[in-house]
Write a protein that holds these residues in place. Structure first.
Motif, PDB file in Angstrom:
ATOM      1  N   SER A 205       0.841  -1.194   0.000  1.00 19.72           N
ATOM      2  CA  SER A 205       0.000   0.000   0.000  1.00 19.72           C
ATOM      3  C   SER A 205       0.883   1.254   0.000  1.00 19.72           C
ATOM      4  CB  SER A 205      -0.909  -0.075   1.227  1.00 19.72           C
ATOM      5  OG  SER A 205      -1.851   0.959   1.221  1.00 19.72           O
ATOM      6  N   SER A 206       0.275   2.398   0.253  1.00 21.22           N
ATOM      7  CA  SER A 206       0.999   3.660   0.111  1.00 21.22           C
ATOM      8  C   SER A 206       1.976   3.949   1.249  1.00 21.22           C
ATOM      9  CB  SER A 206      -0.007   4.809  -0.001  1.00 21.22           C
ATOM     10  OG  SER A 206      -0.935   4.733   1.070  1.00 21.22           O
ATOM     11  N   GLY A 207       1.966   3.131   2.293  1.00 22.41           N
ATOM     12  CA  GLY A 207       2.947   3.288   3.362  1.00 22.41           C
ATOM     13  C   GLY A 207       4.242   2.528   3.072  1.00 22.41           C
ATOM     14  N   ARG A 208       4.236   1.758   1.993  1.00 22.17           N
ATOM     15  CA  ARG A 208       5.385   0.955   1.588  1.00 22.17           C
ATOM     16  C   ARG A 208       6.696   1.722   1.632  1.00 22.17           C
ATOM     17  NH1 ARG A 208       7.581   1.310  -3.281  1.00 22.17           N
ATOM     18  NH2 ARG A 208       5.739   2.110  -4.351  1.00 22.17           N
TER      19      ARG A 208
ATOM     20  N   TRP B 299      11.341   1.032   2.397  1.00 20.81           N
ATOM     21  CA  TRP B 299      12.448   0.121   2.699  1.00 20.81           C
ATOM     22  C   TRP B 299      12.433  -0.287   4.171  1.00 20.81           C
ATOM     23  CZ3 TRP B 299      16.771   0.061   5.810  1.00 20.81           C
ATOM     24  CH2 TRP B 299      17.812  -0.812   5.451  1.00 20.81           C
ATOM     25  N   SER B 300      12.140   0.680   5.064  1.00 15.40           N
ATOM     26  CA  SER B 300      12.142   0.378   6.498  1.00 15.40           C
ATOM     27  C   SER B 300      11.044  -0.607   6.872  1.00 15.40           C
ATOM     28  CB  SER B 300      11.955   1.666   7.322  1.00 15.40           C
ATOM     29  OG  SER B 300      13.066   2.511   7.165  1.00 15.40           O
ATOM     30  N   SER B 301      10.013  -0.720   6.056  1.00 15.79           N
ATOM     31  CA  SER B 301       8.965  -1.689   6.347  1.00 15.79           C
ATOM     32  C   SER B 301       9.176  -3.004   5.595  1.00 15.79           C
ATOM     33  CB  SER B 301       7.585  -1.115   6.001  1.00 15.79           C
ATOM     34  OG  SER B 301       6.589  -2.090   6.199  1.00 15.79           O
ATOM     35  N   ASP B 302       9.465  -2.934   4.283  1.00 16.75           N
ATOM     36  CA  ASP B 302       9.481  -4.184   3.503  1.00 16.75           C
ATOM     37  C   ASP B 302      10.829  -4.908   3.525  1.00 16.75           C
ATOM     38  OD1 ASP B 302      11.005  -2.902   1.470  1.00 16.75           O
ATOM     39  OD2 ASP B 302       9.247  -2.510   0.237  1.00 16.75           O
ATOM     40  N   THR B 303      11.896  -4.211   3.922  1.00 13.48           N
ATOM     41  CA  THR B 303      13.216  -4.831   3.887  1.00 13.48           C
ATOM     42  C   THR B 303      13.881  -4.897   5.258  1.00 13.48           C
ATOM     43  OG1 THR B 303      13.473  -3.965   1.646  1.00 13.48           O
ATOM     44  CG2 THR B 303      15.475  -4.687   2.741  1.00 13.48           C
ATOM     45  N   TYR B 304      13.431  -4.049   6.175  1.00 10.16           N
ATOM     46  CA  TYR B 304      14.182  -3.899   7.427  1.00 10.16           C
ATOM     47  C   TYR B 304      13.221  -3.661   8.583  1.00 10.16           C
ATOM     48  CZ  TYR B 304      18.919  -2.831   9.259  1.00 10.16           C
ATOM     49  OH  TYR B 304      20.146  -2.862   9.889  1.00 10.16           O
ATOM     50  N   ASN B 305      12.047  -4.311   8.529  1.00 13.05           N
ATOM     51  CA  ASN B 305      10.986  -4.017   9.501  1.00 13.05           C
ATOM     52  C   ASN B 305      11.457  -4.123  10.957  1.00 13.05           C
ATOM     53  OD1 ASN B 305       8.394  -4.329  11.072  1.00 13.05           O
ATOM     54  ND2 ASN B 305       7.597  -3.979   9.001  1.00 13.05           N
ATOM     55  N   PRO B 306      11.199  -3.070  11.760  1.00 14.85           N
ATOM     56  CA  PRO B 306      11.722  -3.047  13.135  1.00 14.85           C
ATOM     57  C   PRO B 306      10.942  -3.897  14.124  1.00 14.85           C
ATOM     58  CG  PRO B 306      10.433  -1.066  12.726  1.00 14.85           C
ATOM     59  CD  PRO B 306      10.503  -1.810  11.411  1.00 14.85           C
ATOM     60  N   PHE B 307       9.785  -4.433  13.710  1.00 15.11           N
ATOM     61  CA  PHE B 307       8.986  -5.206  14.658  1.00 15.11           C
ATOM     62  C   PHE B 307       9.506  -6.645  14.698  1.00 15.11           C
ATOM     63  CE2 PHE B 307       5.511  -6.966  16.933  1.00 15.11           C
ATOM     64  CZ  PHE B 307       4.929  -5.904  17.613  1.00 15.11           C
ATOM     65  N   PRO B 308       9.813  -7.149  15.910  1.00 11.46           N
ATOM     66  CA  PRO B 308      10.387  -8.503  16.022  1.00 11.46           C
ATOM     67  C   PRO B 308       9.494  -9.553  15.366  1.00 11.46           C
ATOM     68  CG  PRO B 308      10.431  -7.379  18.148  1.00 11.46           C
ATOM     69  CD  PRO B 308       9.625  -6.521  17.223  1.00 11.46           C
TER      70      PRO B 308
ATOM     71  N   LEU C 218       1.997   6.978   5.836  1.00 15.10           N
ATOM     72  CA  LEU C 218       2.025   7.716   4.571  1.00 15.10           C
ATOM     73  C   LEU C 218       2.225   9.214   4.802  1.00 15.10           C
ATOM     74  CD1 LEU C 218       1.551   8.080   1.526  1.00 15.10           C
ATOM     75  CD2 LEU C 218      -0.921   7.994   1.969  1.00 15.10           C
ATOM     76  N   GLY C 219       1.498   9.765   5.765  1.00 14.89           N
ATOM     77  CA  GLY C 219       1.642  11.193   6.069  1.00 14.89           C
ATOM     78  C   GLY C 219       3.058  11.516   6.522  1.00 14.89           C
ATOM     79  N   ILE C 220       3.614  10.664   7.376  1.00 15.98           N
ATOM     80  CA  ILE C 220       4.985  10.865   7.857  1.00 15.98           C
ATOM     81  C   ILE C 220       5.971  10.769   6.692  1.00 15.98           C
ATOM     82  CG2 ILE C 220       6.824   9.857   9.274  1.00 15.98           C
ATOM     83  CD1 ILE C 220       4.557   8.918  11.215  1.00 15.98           C
ATOM     84  N   SER C 221       5.824   9.740   5.881  1.00 14.90           N
ATOM     85  CA  SER C 221       6.744   9.550   4.750  1.00 14.90           C
ATOM     86  C   SER C 221       6.695  10.734   3.796  1.00 14.90           C
ATOM     87  CB  SER C 221       6.377   8.296   3.948  1.00 14.90           C
ATOM     88  OG  SER C 221       6.477   7.147   4.725  1.00 14.90           O
TER      89      SER C 221
END
Lengths: 296, 296, 296, 296
Positions: free
Chosen positions: A209-212, A214-223, B178-181
């Motif tokens: 979605s529009s929040g996509r 790198w920090s989410s899809d490649t390096y997500n901080p949630f364990p 999305l808003g933050i990004s």
């Protein structure tokens, strides 16, 4: 080629080894005898000072140093490189420093007859070992063309960012955005989970979605969301929080110099500063999510 | 299928038309006579009130309303849907509201014997017209399976986000990020350009690096970087700043309810609030970059 | 006493005149011939360079310069004060600079045998004219005692803040808090008025309650609340927004150097940076309230 | 006078006792039997419900409830006060709630023929016991005049803030500024000390300078600066962090309703939200300084 190389730390060490592997001859300098010994074992020749290195018959000098103060001392110091190097030798500084200092040093080099490139990297120690770094390069098109094959021995993505200093500009702008995105993902993931959602399902929605990012899809901080991310191994390895703090400091300082507001960037810097104060500066920078989760 | 549909605005209107095109029979209600007339022309049957709609022989009721207050009034009001609808009818609310209100309404529906799904969308009016919306759906797996073909007539990406309310959770979490990004990209691009870099070159570096995100590679706010983005047509069309402000308000409110900090999210909300106060709420949300650029 | 005085700008000019009025003999230097001429007319003797000033028979040297770079150049430059001044002469720098630079210069002075005090002021050009400045002084108790009567000729509140650098620390800490408070008052007043309250009544409540602060009771940013505040004369005069921006920059930089988070301080800096970008840096710093009010 | 009193908690209990001491006759209601018993022991008469209280021969009804939802239920509920109270009885709500809800309830009361005042307090449980509360009162001048002597039995500073709702406006605006100031002082003190200054000396400078505020001169958060402040007794007693969090939430919600930006206010709210998440919501609100100090 005959290359001089200064700075054999966690990044510079493996970068120098990759140049040796590619068949180049290296004269090296570092304050750490251990680091020099390792490079010599890999085939380099040790020299005793930047001045001596400058006086050897090198065609290119590459430096990889911790901060702006070191770069200025090594290049501009009374007994530094510019005081001794032959005009015409190409200078390539791979350190991450503020763009304004980078331009100052390059200007002094130009006045001395030496072309200079700023060429900070991304990709971390892993990329330095594997020779897969990204180089963001500022300087003339001609100098860039000369440097490209050399940098290609240490990295796989060599990007010309425009004139002198723009390599540093690209790096600080990208990393400021990275710091903001990482905290943004930390907030979004923590909020979703606090409101009752499964972390993996939420990451799945965001990543398509529009929040996509790198920090989410490649390096997500949630364990547990990404098996190979630092979050799934206690935030060890990766890119340290204190290194992110340094880059955010470079970004806000550069912004101050040109009076450019960076509100989220400054807040990101402060959050990493607080995280460091609490003693967590050594953890991977995705550990910033701990600010958003109940302590166990 | 016999479907009741409430709310025929910019989003609901085209959604209803897509259901009609797919061969369903629709009873529709809206306060706007014009909107109702358009739906009737497309094949729907008009009813005079939510109560009347509930009493028709529908198998599913779908609603698409502006805010939480409207949803509560339509479902829970004295003469609302739950007061009249036959138990067993599946209720699907596609409005974007806060997760806590969504759960409250679904609980009341369950007590009345009506399964309910929250199914907010993303994709804007363009996606509603084209039938390519994304639906983020909260509710039981069984109800989700029943709704899936129906939602498939209006969208192309139908995601089950978990139990009741989680559709809303996914939406507010994604849109807060999305808003933050978007603001992060606005700051990074403006900083890079202020420091002397070309906007397209900088976007190119970011898009192949760790700053990569939808707001940079698909919807870049800097004029001229992406030909088809709102930034290249004066920030017209797209997703309005005041809609982003609404979603950020839902996120911070939900965060407050569960005492979950969202520092960047709250700052993003405030920046859009200030942007709206200055009279720019009607521009696409990427216009927030104007806060970071010298006025002409 | 025989005094050397460097820097005869908006602040230094009237400060020097007050020393002359108090009966001291002054040798003065400034790059501006006009400023020097004005001081000479008031009874001072002009010298041609900092070096020449250092070589005259002065007991004390006082400097009042725009920023850290000027202070370093004047004191530490190749042909600067420390290269020429007789050991034992007391040095007093009244410039507002970062504490770390202040300590660096004082250390170099000490090594040369010169005691040094950092003594930044508050009170603005009005206080400089009237001789009512506040001096925040860092250095040894003995040196402070020597300087006190001299500073007393230019100000009325002379505070010993502890060792070297602490005058600067007190100034940046106070002014950072001032910037935060001013924005806080701007937000509280604007919110109250937007919610329907009379500005004077609201200020009255705040000023007798726990929100009480100098920015509300002495310098209220809302037009019409205080007759004599800049807010009631179009934000002219007073303490410029760009000066507040400079002090907030010193605070966040000092914070960065010691890794101390200052979240509100950094956000305040960014807001003044944005205000400056929009072209308002010349207005009094209370004009920041314009960010919170609908444009007319 | 014959007074009805609802809500006998930490604040309402002592307020009711002060009215009894002043010679008034009280009919009281609370869900807690213990609280009611204590009031009865002090001379009040217990009633079984708000409805019964409304039907007694009271001239004034005073309420002191935790939040907006309780106020709405007690006044507007099906069996609430307005359904039973005789027109003409003066209603005074001392709860702290959002201004918009306060106006909604007052409007319903007016339609029923009951004048109503919103009269939130400051001064904490100590002020409630001692009868030294401050009342911020919204409503007509005539109703204010009627209420003044009654409120004077419970407080010493009774301020008319303008029309209905403005008591709440004054309270949220003041307390938002208080939260911002407290964090501002926490940052300034921590920064000064981190840079090497003595906390008491720094507070002394601030308190006689432009950073002066209640949070610094009366309630300084740095341990040891003020002997009687919560900071000097482990942050016990005082005004709880979670109460400050509630008030900041009311402020940002009211701001959202009128689209008024409050950037520092929102950041202050988030910082208290994070502090609460870390488990410190029970400490005095000046304990927020712990975010800025190295853990021991």
């Amino acid at each position: 080629m005959n290359i001089g190389f200064l700075g054999l730390g966690n990044m510079g060490g493996p970068m120098a080894r990759n140049l040796l592997k590619a068949g180049h001859a290296l004269s090296v300098f570092d304050l750490s005898a251990t680091a020099v010994a390792a490079a010599v074992e890999a085939g380099a020749t040790a020299v005793a000072s930047p001045a001596e290195l400058a006086q050897r018959n090198v065609e290119v000098i590459i430096s990889m140093l911790p901060a702006s103060a070191h770069v200025k001392a090594v290049y501009l110091g009374e007994d530094g490189l510019l005081a001794h190097v032959r005009p015409g030798v190409l200078l390539i500084d791979c350190s991450t420093i503020d763009p304004i200092s980078a331009r100052e040093v390059a200007k002094a080099a130009a006045e001395h007859g030496n072309p200079m490139l700023d060429a900070p990297v991304s990709g971390g120690t892993g990329g330095a070992e594997a020779g897969t770094l990204t180089f963001m390069v500022g300087g003339s098109a001609g100098d860039f063309a000369l440097a490209q094959p050399l940098l290609g021995a240490m990295g796989k993505n060599i990007v010309h960012c425009g004139d002198t200093g723009n390599g540093q500009v690209a790096k600080v702008a990208n990393n400021m955005l990275l710091g903001i995105s990482m905290i943004g993902v930390a907030e979004a993931m923590s909020l979703g989970v606090a409101l009752g959602m499964d972390a993996k399902v939420l990451a799945g929605v965001i990543n398509t979605s529009s929040g996509r990012c790198w920090s989410s899809d490649t390096y997500n901080p949630f364990p547990g969301v990404l098996e190979n991310a630092p979050a799934s191994r206690g935030y060890s390895g990766g890119f340290g929080s204190d290194l992110m703090l340094k880059d955010l400091g470079l970004a806000t300082e550069a912004a101050r110099a040109v009076r450019q507001p960076v509100l989220l960037g400054a807040l990101a810097q402060q959050l990493y500063q607080g995280f460091s104060l609490q003693g967590h500066g050594g953890l991977d920078f995705s550990a910033i999510i701990e600010l958003y989760r109940k302590p166990e």
